[in-house]
Write a protein that holds these residues in place. Sequence first.
Motif, PDB file in Angstrom:
ATOM      1  N   LEU A 114      -2.776  -9.637  10.944  1.00  0.00           N
ATOM      2  CA  LEU A 114      -1.664 -10.588  10.877  1.00  0.00           C
ATOM      3  C   LEU A 114      -1.968 -11.890  11.595  1.00  0.00           C
ATOM      4  N   LYS A 431       2.821 -12.425   2.557  1.00  0.00           N
ATOM      5  CA  LYS A 431       3.300 -11.311   3.366  1.00  0.00           C
ATOM      6  C   LYS A 431       3.395 -11.745   4.820  1.00  0.00           C
ATOM      7  N   ASP A 432       3.672 -10.785   5.685  1.00  0.00           N
ATOM      8  CA  ASP A 432       3.838 -11.104   7.097  1.00  0.00           C
ATOM      9  C   ASP A 432       2.548 -11.675   7.682  1.00  0.00           C
ATOM     10  N   ASN A 436       3.855 -17.125   8.869  1.00  0.00           N
ATOM     11  CA  ASN A 436       4.489 -16.856   7.576  1.00  0.00           C
ATOM     12  C   ASN A 436       5.731 -17.689   7.309  1.00  0.00           C
ATOM     13  N   GLY A 462       5.954 -18.642  12.904  1.00  0.00           N
ATOM     14  CA  GLY A 462       6.171 -17.286  12.435  1.00  0.00           C
ATOM     15  C   GLY A 462       7.575 -16.789  12.716  1.00  0.00           C
ATOM     16  N   ASN A 463       7.715 -15.488  12.797  1.00  0.00           N
ATOM     17  CA  ASN A 463       9.012 -14.864  13.012  1.00  0.00           C
ATOM     18  C   ASN A 463       9.629 -15.324  14.331  1.00  0.00           C
TER      19      ASN A 463
END
Length: 490
Positions: A114, A431-432, A436, A462-463
């Motif tokens: 990731l 995807k993650d 992302n 990201g998240n």
Amino acid sequence: MEVTLSSAASASTLKNANVSAISITQKLNTSILTWPSSTNPKVIHLYVPKNPVRRINTLLSLTRCSTKPDTNTNNETDQNSTPESNSNPEPQYPSTPISSNDSLPSNSLPSQSLSRGLVFDLGPSNSWDGKEIGSPVVKRFLSDEEERWYMWYHGNSSQNSGSADSIGLAVSSNGIHWERGVGPVSSSGDVGSVMKCGQDWWAFDTMSIRPGEVVVMSSSKVRASSAVYWLYYSGFSSEKVDYTDDDSLEFSLENPERFCLDNVNNGNVDKGKIFKSLPGLAMSQDGRHWARIEGEHHSGALFDVGSEREWDSLFIAGPRVVFHGNSDLRMYYHSFDVESGQFGIGIARSRDGIDWMKLGKIIGGGKISSFDEFGAINACVVRNKKDGRYLMAYEGVAAGGKRSIGLAVSPDGLKDWRRFQDEAVLEPPVKDGWDNKGVGSPCLVQMDGEVDEWRLYYRGVGNEGRTGIGMAISQGNDVSSFRRWTGFHL
């Protein structure tokens, strides 16, 4: 008028010496920045005319400049000179530097699958850049003996949720593994935070600062192995821009530099609010201790936004400056065009790097449903050493606010800009992944020598708004696509 800034008598004292804040009420002009003919290379004389009135607020460590002078070093990431630290040819870092790979506990980093492309993560929780990082400005310096990389970037501390942004410096021997510092720099060989927001209530940069470009400047009168770093940056104040969204946009219009951040201002994000930003300039002899140079605008900025019906009437951000030739500098910046409802990139021109004349918008929104349908921001312009054309990497804004990176080319850097292709050259992973939610703030570095390729440094989000700095590599000299860095291939 002559203003002389001198260092301490001994070299050991000089290394850590700072000059107290001073105010010079005249304009500093590039063409008359000279070094003395005396044998002491650590004394700088600033010859300034009597008019117009300018102020320079400075906290500047006067050491020998960290690169040899070359007026054509701007955006030339591969140079025939290498940064110096006094007379010692070896890099000087803090006694216990922090590696970018060891900045956080392993359990807080994304897994290897990731984290593809990630080369610079958040700093430790107690550091000045533990909460947010971005806006990478990467420069490569080559000599016969060694290779050095400098990266200026912005950061924010997790220790104080209401803390303002700072600009910092990290260094590397290969552009991948970086040395960083947890706090402010203390010497000309140090790494860490190098510049904070302005402290004057009337200034344009009291709330946030983001590096745009670092130019190594000198003049025909510069002597000895000395030059000056020029930092062009975006400064944000607490003044909110008066803009009413007519619901034509599919996303909330706000300062694009702060998108996807969920924990700004003590957890209360000003959704739909735009804070006014303007371009600023600071100078340094070592890339670490900076002196602000005040421009024509009453806030100290280089220039103001456009009038009510002009395309750049809301804000000016992301100034990237290219040295084209003697008395010819070009600045690329972005704003939001109210009339078209799109972000756009414009250009301004200058003879001395301080007084600028706007030439208008050069790139707007792309095709319908494209990755940059709602415009382009954060342009990085580099003159290709192979064919002389100008290559622009920019952050494209799609419908819904998604951010990707695209390319445009121009024969002269002034006009006839065209998109390299309709697709982005780097997009967030499907995807993650650590990036992302969006990729942007691109910085291009053209490699020379045995490896004929381009490197693309960028900010990823990201998240939960977690940010990092990544790197992608072209397929040889082909810039039509980039792949995220996955490690050295032996």
